[in-house]
Design an enzyme around this catalytic site. Structure first.
Site, PDB file in Angstrom:
ATOM      1  N   TYR A 217      -6.678  18.774  -0.151  1.00  0.00           N
ATOM      2  CA  TYR A 217      -8.184  18.191  -0.081  1.00  0.00           C
ATOM      3  C   TYR A 217      -8.636  18.468   1.214  1.00  0.00           C
ATOM      4  O   TYR A 217      -7.931  18.882   2.238  1.00  0.00           O
ATOM      5  CB  TYR A 217      -8.087  16.916  -0.666  1.00  0.00           C
ATOM      6  CG  TYR A 217      -7.229  15.990   0.011  1.00  0.00           C
ATOM      7  CD1 TYR A 217      -7.462  15.287   1.022  1.00  0.00           C
ATOM      8  CD2 TYR A 217      -5.769  15.647  -0.633  1.00  0.00           C
ATOM      9  CE1 TYR A 217      -6.762  14.324   1.791  1.00  0.00           C
ATOM     10  CE2 TYR A 217      -5.130  14.499   0.012  1.00  0.00           C
ATOM     11  CZ  TYR A 217      -5.329  14.248   1.049  1.00  0.00           C
ATOM     12  OH  TYR A 217      -4.696  13.080   1.551  1.00  0.00           O
TER      13      TYR A 217
ATOM     14  N   GLU B 100       1.837  -5.629  16.435  1.00  0.00           N
ATOM     15  CA  GLU B 100       2.187  -4.303  16.228  1.00  0.00           C
ATOM     16  C   GLU B 100       3.262  -4.063  17.132  1.00  0.00           C
ATOM     17  O   GLU B 100       3.261  -4.064  18.308  1.00  0.00           O
ATOM     18  CB  GLU B 100       0.827  -3.529  16.232  1.00  0.00           C
ATOM     19  CG  GLU B 100       1.047  -2.087  16.280  1.00  0.00           C
ATOM     20  CD  GLU B 100       2.082  -1.292  14.924  1.00  0.00           C
ATOM     21  OE1 GLU B 100       1.666  -1.483  13.791  1.00  0.00           O
ATOM     22  OE2 GLU B 100       3.052  -0.479  15.303  1.00  0.00           O
TER      23      GLU B 100
HETATM   24  C1  LIG Z   1       2.344  12.155   2.998  1.00  0.00           C
HETATM   25  C2  LIG Z   1       1.733  10.868   2.410  1.00  0.00           C
HETATM   26  C3  LIG Z   1       0.702  10.908   1.843  1.00  0.00           C
HETATM   27  C4  LIG Z   1       0.116   9.612   1.443  1.00  0.00           C
HETATM   28  N1  LIG Z   1      -1.020   9.559   0.757  1.00  0.00           N
HETATM   29  C5  LIG Z   1      -1.505   8.460   0.418  1.00  0.00           C
HETATM   30  C6  LIG Z   1      -2.950   8.529  -0.221  1.00  0.00           C
HETATM   31  O1  LIG Z   1      -3.582   9.731  -0.478  1.00  0.00           O
HETATM   32  N2  LIG Z   1      -3.448   7.492  -0.748  1.00  0.00           N
HETATM   33  C7  LIG Z   1      -2.739   6.192  -0.412  1.00  0.00           C
HETATM   34  O2  LIG Z   1      -3.295   5.105  -0.880  1.00  0.00           O
HETATM   35  N3  LIG Z   1      -1.407   6.234   0.268  1.00  0.00           N
HETATM   36  C8  LIG Z   1      -0.874   7.532   0.777  1.00  0.00           C
HETATM   37  N4  LIG Z   1       0.370   7.171   1.188  1.00  0.00           N
HETATM   38  C9  LIG Z   1       0.965   6.013   1.370  1.00  0.00           C
HETATM   39  C10 LIG Z   1       0.592   5.071   2.506  1.00  0.00           C
HETATM   40  O3  LIG Z   1       0.223   5.752   3.793  1.00  0.00           O
HETATM   41  C11 LIG Z   1       1.359   4.013   2.751  1.00  0.00           C
HETATM   42  O4  LIG Z   1       1.723   3.357   1.515  1.00  0.00           O
HETATM   43  C12 LIG Z   1       0.463   2.853   3.505  1.00  0.00           C
HETATM   44  O5  LIG Z   1       0.608   3.502   4.758  1.00  0.00           O
HETATM   45  C13 LIG Z   1       1.342   1.642   3.576  1.00  0.00           C
HETATM   46  O6  LIG Z   1       0.702   0.904   4.641  1.00  0.00           O
HETATM   47  P1  LIG Z   1       1.298  -0.206   5.271  1.00  0.00           P
HETATM   48  O7  LIG Z   1       0.233  -1.092   5.898  1.00  0.00           O
HETATM   49  O8  LIG Z   1       2.277  -1.025   4.385  1.00  0.00           O
HETATM   50  O9  LIG Z   1       2.504   0.464   5.904  1.00  0.00           O
HETATM   51  P2  LIG Z   1       2.402   1.223   7.267  1.00  0.00           P
HETATM   52  O10 LIG Z   1       1.059   2.140   7.452  1.00  0.00           O
HETATM   53  O11 LIG Z   1       3.611   1.972   7.514  1.00  0.00           O
HETATM   54  O12 LIG Z   1       2.357   0.322   8.539  1.00  0.00           O
HETATM   55  C14 LIG Z   1       3.190  -0.458   9.096  1.00  0.00           C
HETATM   56  C15 LIG Z   1       2.888  -1.033  10.480  1.00  0.00           C
HETATM   57  O13 LIG Z   1       3.935  -1.683  10.987  1.00  0.00           O
HETATM   58  C16 LIG Z   1       4.462  -1.582  12.330  1.00  0.00           C
HETATM   59  N5  LIG Z   1       5.772  -2.256  12.426  1.00  0.00           N
HETATM   60  C17 LIG Z   1       7.017  -1.784  12.054  1.00  0.00           C
HETATM   61  N6  LIG Z   1       7.876  -2.762  12.296  1.00  0.00           N
HETATM   62  C18 LIG Z   1       7.298  -3.792  12.974  1.00  0.00           C
HETATM   63  C19 LIG Z   1       7.561  -4.820  13.466  1.00  0.00           C
HETATM   64  N7  LIG Z   1       8.969  -5.394  13.571  1.00  0.00           N
HETATM   65  N8  LIG Z   1       6.904  -5.459  14.169  1.00  0.00           N
HETATM   66  C20 LIG Z   1       5.484  -5.530  14.037  1.00  0.00           C
HETATM   67  N9  LIG Z   1       5.126  -4.131  13.588  1.00  0.00           N
HETATM   68  C21 LIG Z   1       5.800  -3.461  12.843  1.00  0.00           C
HETATM   69  C22 LIG Z   1       4.446   0.002  12.410  1.00  0.00           C
HETATM   70  O14 LIG Z   1       4.482   0.457  13.608  1.00  0.00           O
HETATM   71  C23 LIG Z   1       3.148   0.281  11.619  1.00  0.00           C
HETATM   72  O15 LIG Z   1       2.070   0.400  12.566  1.00  0.00           O
HETATM   73  C24 LIG Z   1       0.870   8.352   1.597  1.00  0.00           C
HETATM   74  C25 LIG Z   1       2.020   8.556   2.342  1.00  0.00           C
HETATM   75  C26 LIG Z   1       2.372   9.638   2.762  1.00  0.00           C
HETATM   76  C27 LIG Z   1       3.772   9.451   3.609  1.00  0.00           C
END
Ligand SMILES: Cc1cc2nc3c(=O)[nH]c(=O)nc-3n(C[C@H](O)[C@H](O)[C@H](O)COP(=O)(O)OP(=O)(O)OC[C@H]3O[C@@H](n4cnc5c(N)ncnc54)[C@H](O)[C@@H]3O)c2cc1C
Length: 400
Positions: free
Chosen positions: A217, A34
Site C-alpha cells: 500500500y 517511555e
Molecule cells: C509489520 C507490522 C505491521 C503492522 N501493521 C498494522 C496495521 O496495518 N494496522 C494495525 O492496526 N496494526 C498493525 N501492526 C500492529 C501494531 O503496530 C501494534 O499492534 C501496535 O504498535 C501496538 O501498540 P502498543 O502501543 O500496544 O505497543 P508498541 O507500539 O509496541 O509500544 C510500546 C512502547 O512501550 C515502550 N516500552 C517497552 N517497555 C517499556 C517499559 N518497561 N517502560 C516504559 N516503556 C516501555 C516501547 O519502547 C514502546 O514505545 C503492525 C505490526 C507490525 C509489526
C-alpha cells in the site's frame, strides 16, 4: 463520582499515547513513561481502519491524520506470481459512509508524531522519555512505579501499554510462552520514483501464494510504497521490529513473484526481518489498579492489520470505564468490554494466515475461486465480512 485520577502509563507507543489523550480529554492528570530516549519509529506503514479513525476523530485528530495519510482506492487480492486479480472492491465514499469514518494508510512515524504533538500541547510535560518502568507495587490507595532511573512515582492507576514484551504483564502474569508460527516477515518502505512501471496501485493489496504472501500500500501522499512479505520458514526466530535482513535473502524468498513485489524488494533502502510469534488470549488483563492494553494485553499476528487499531480502541474504553467507579472496578469493566472483541480479532488474524498461503492448485482454486466470484458478483459480500471489524464504533458505546 470520581475525582480526576493521576494515571500512569507505561509506554509511549500508539496505545499508550492514545490512552493518554483520552485521559486528558476526560480531565485526568496523566504521566507517560517511555523507556526510549526519543520517539523514533522504524520506517513502516500502518493501516488505520475506520474503527480506529473514529477514536482519532473523537480526539480531534481526524484532520491532522488526513493530512499525512493516504486513502486507498480499493481493497484488492491478487495471485502473487501472475498478478491475476482475485477481487478488487472499491472503497468509495459510500462504503466509507457505511463504516462511519475514513480509512488511511499512514507512516508509523507520522502517527506517533501526531499523537505525541497533541499530547504535548494538551498536557505539557506529561511525556517522560528515557524513563522506563521497572516494576510496580500497589495498596488500597495508590499504585507506585519504580523507574529505571530509580525514581518512585505514585498515581491512582497504572496502564501497561509497554508492548509485546511488556514488563508490566511479566510482573502481573509471569513469563509468557509465545509460539513461533514458522513465518518470517520482510518489511520495507520504498520511494515510488524508484519503481518505474512496477509501482503497485494505490490500493490495499494482498498478494497470495504458496506458503507466502505480500501486502502493498502507499504512504505519504502516495510517494512511498509500504511492502510486507511473509514467508513460511523456520530458520529465523528473532521477534524484533528493528533487525535488518539481507536483500538477496528477501529476493530468494519471493523468487518468481510478480515484478511489483520483486522490484520493491530490489529497491528498498532497509529490509527489516521479523519472526512472527503467536500467543493465546491471556486469562486476565488487570490486577487491582493496574491494567494491560494494546500488544501487552493481546498481541496479534498482523494478518488483519488490526494490532494498533485494537490498542487505540482499548485506550478509549479504558478511560471511559474509569469514569464511573473506583479504579479497580473500572478496570475490570474495561477488561470485560474488550476481551471478547480483541480475542476475536486475534483469532481472525490467525485464520487469515492460512487463507493467504494456500498450497497447491486445488486448494488455491477452492479458496480463491469463490472469493473471486464473490468479488465479481457481489463486492458487498467481501465488505460485509469486514463490517464487524471496521464498522465497530467504540465511541458510541461509552458508559456501558
Ligand atoms: C509489520 C507490522 C505491521 C503492522 N501493521 C498494522 C496495521 O496495518 N494496522 C494495525 O492496526 N496494526 C498493525 N501492526 C500492529 C501494531 O503496530 C501494534 O499492534 C501496535 O504498535 C501496538 O501498540 P502498543 O502501543 O500496544 O505497543 P508498541 O507500539 O509496541 O509500544 C510500546 C512502547 O512501550 C515502550 N516500552 C517497552 N517497555 C517499556 C517499559 N518497561 N517502560 C516504559 N516503556 C516501555 C516501547 O519502547 C514502546 O514505545 C503492525 C505490526 C507490525 C509489526
Amino acid at each position: 463520582v470520581n475525582k480526576p485520577f493521576h494515571i500512569l502509563i507505561a509506554g509511549a507507543g500508539i496505545g499508550g499515547l492514545c490512552a493518554a489523550l483520552c485521559a486528558v480529554r476526560a480531565g485526568h492528570r496523566v504521566s507517560v513513561f517511555e523507556a526510549a530516549e526519543a520517539l523514533e519509529d522504524v520506517g513502516a506503514g500502518i493501516q488505520l481502519s475506520p474503527n480506529a479513525m473514529r477514536v482519532m476523530e473523537a480526539l480531534g485528530l481526524g484532520k491532522a491524520l488526513a493530512d499525512v495519510g493516504v486513502a486507498p482506492d480499493a481493497l484488492t487480492a491478487r495471485m502473487g506470481k501472475s498478478g491475476l486479480s482475485i477481487f478488487r472492491v472499491p472503497l468509495t465514499q459510500a462504503t466509507l459512509g457505511k463504516w462511519g469514518a475514513p480509512y488511511f494508510h499512514i507512516h508509523r512515524a507520522d502517527l506517533i508524531t501526531c499523537l505525541a504533538t497533541a499530547l504535548e500541547q494538551r498536557a505539557p510535560e506529561s511525556l517522560c522519555l528515557g524513563r522506563g518502568i521497572e516494576s510496580f507495587t500497589q495498596d488500597a490507595e495508590r499504585v507506585r512505579v519504580r523507574l529505571a532511573t530509580g525514581e518512585i512515582i505514585a498515581g491512582n492507576v497504572l496502564v501497561g501499554a509497554d508492548g509485546i514484551h511488556s514488563s508490566v504483564r511479566a510482573q502481573m502474569l509471569g513469563a509468557d510462552a509465545p509460539r513461533f508460527t514458522g513465518n518470517v516477515a520482510w518489511r520495507a518502505v520504498v520511494p515510488v520514483d524508484r519503481l518505474g512501471e512496477h509501482v503497485p496501485a494505490q490500493d490495499a493489496t494482498v498478494w497470495m501464494g504458496e506458503g507466502r504472501h505480500a501486502v502493498t500500500y502507499r504512504l505519504r501522499g502516495g510517494t512511498l510504497v509500504n511492502v510486507v512479505g511473509v514467508v513460511e520458514r523456520a530458520d529465523w526466530q528473532s521477534e524484533s521490529w528493528s533487525e535488518e535482513g539481507a536483500r538477496e535473502e528477501a529476493l530468494s524468498d519471493f523468487a518468481g513473484w510478480h515484478p511489483s513485489i520483486t522490484t520493491c524488494l530490489e529497491n528498498a533502502g532497509t529490509l527489516y526481518k521479523w519472526a512472527l510469534y503467536d500467543r493465546d488470549p491471556l486469562p486476565r488483563w488487570t490486577e487491582g489498579r493496574v491494567a494491560l492494553l494494546g500488544d501487552a494485553a493481546h498481541p496479534m499476528l498482523p494478518f488483519m492489520a488490526q494490532g494498533a487499531a485494537m490498542a487505540i480502541e482499548d485506550g478509549w474504553v479504558i478511560i471511559d470505564a474509569l469514569m464511573r467507579d473506583d479504579p479497580a472496578a473500572g478496570l475490570k469493566r474495561y477488561e470485560a468490554r474488550r476481551h471478547r472483541r480483541a480475542s476475536r480479532v486475534q483469532a481472525m488474524s490467525r485464520a487469515n494466515m492460512k487463507t493467504f498461503h494456500k498450497r497447491g492448485r486445488v486448494a488455491q482454486l477452492l479458496t480463491y475461486g469463490p472469493m473471486a466470484l464473490a468479488g465479481l458478483i457481489w463486492p458487498g459480500l467481501i465488505r460485509r465480512r469486514l463490517n464487524g471489524v471496521y464498522g465497530y464504533d467504540v465511541t458510541a458505546k461509552s458508559g456501558e
